[in-house]
Scaffold this motif. Structure first.
Motif: not given
Ligand code: AMP
Ligand code: ZN
Ligand code: ZN
Length: 300
Positions: A188-189, A269, A281
């Protein structure tokens, strides 16, 4: 006991699934459970660049062995933690395993990243040593996997680890952790490598048996700073439950994976750490925060 598949006499069984099996069918069963986890969670395929984080213990070396036997090409990564004889032994077992099978093992030292070994942490941080060690291992294994362009990082967490964590999270109704608990953490990154746990459908006893049948030589000692009593309490609870209801652990965990998608999406996120650029985070990642704290302590 008789093997449930071929009827041959046997003394072994899958304790986790309460299933008597002969040696041949135990190995087949074990490998099928791992294959099922890999396929049903789309962990990786034969073209993926796979790295397994190995501690020298039974779970991670078994993960490496079973993936190899299933035909995957996998390199290993060992992080030397600088904990005296325990580290020496862990490194030796990992090294011997790789050498015997002609596999590539990458070795790094925690000290090169943190600037000190774990036992040298200042007094005020030493009581959090297990938490710090876990965080540092996650940071370093992720970083090495990204720097060397691996597609996926494997860890040796098994079904018993997962049910204990799940029970702990449920007792506190920690919804954020419950959402996030999964055998796969997606990328996710750009600096977060995909993380997978192919042993989630096999339990401690099964891993022990497979390791024994495949003659894997692993570290049996626990880390001298070994984790506190909580996870041991959960294992005790599951031991009692399993005596009354054999096979309850996979029912609990697999049931959770089935219903979990009904909860809202658990992805958090991820920002880029202002200092090192790796995912967090927060604004600054826990690892860099620790380094700042260590520097401050040194000045005082
Ligand atoms: P633990 O937190 O010690 O239960 O370890 C969980 C998983 O992290 C293991 O199954 C390994 O995949 C990985 N791991 C633990 N220690 C190390 C280490 N020193 N080097 C590389 N990977 C490790
Ligand atoms: Zn059989
Ligand atoms: Zn950072």
């Amino acid at each position: 006991m008789k093997c449930r598949i071929c009827g041959r006499r046997t003394t072994i069984k899958s304790r986790t699934y309460n299933l008597p099996l002969c040696e041949e069918h135990f190995i087949e069963f074990f490998e099928k459970r791992v294959k099922k986890a890999i396929n049903s969670f789309h962990m990786f395929d034969k073209n993926s660049r796979i790295l397994v984080a190995v501690s020298g213990g039974k779970d991670s070396l078994t993960a490496w062995e079973v993936l190899r036997n299933l035909g995957y090409e996998v390199d290993g990564l060992h992080v030397r933690l600088g904990i005296g004889d325990y580290t020496k032994l862990s490194y030796e077992k990992s090294f011997e395993f790789a050498k015997k099978r002609n596999l590539r093992l990458i070795v790094v030292d925690l000290k090169d990243y943190l600037g000190m070994d774990l036992p040298d942490l200042p007094k005020n941080l030493r009581r959090r040593i297990c938490g710090i060690c876990g965080m540092a291992k996650r940071y370093i294994t992720n970083r090495v996997a990204i720097e060397l362009s691996y597609d996926v990082l494997v860890t040796g967490h098994n079904l018993d680890d997962e049910v204990s964590v799940l029970l702990g999270n449920m007792l506190h109704w920690n919804m954020e952790y419950i959402h996030r608990q999964s055998p796969v953490l997606r990328k996710t990154h750009e600096k977060f490598v995909k993380k997978v746990k192919p042993l989630v459908f096999v339990g401690n006893d099964d891993v022990d048996m497979y390791a024994r049948l495949k003659e894997i030589d692993f570290v049996e000692e626990n880390c001298p700073f070994s984790k506190g009593a909580t996870s041991k309490v959960y294992s005790e609870i599951f031991k009692i439950l399993d005596e009354k209801q054999p096979g309850i652990k996979p029912i609990f965990l697999m049931g959770f994976y089935r219903v979990k998608d009904r909860f809202k999406d658990g992805d958090v996120k991820l920002n880029s750490c202002k200092i090192c650029g790796y995912p967090t985070t927060d604004e600054i990642c826990s690892f860099c925060k620790l380094k700042i704290k260590l520097n401050d302590d040194e000045k005082n």
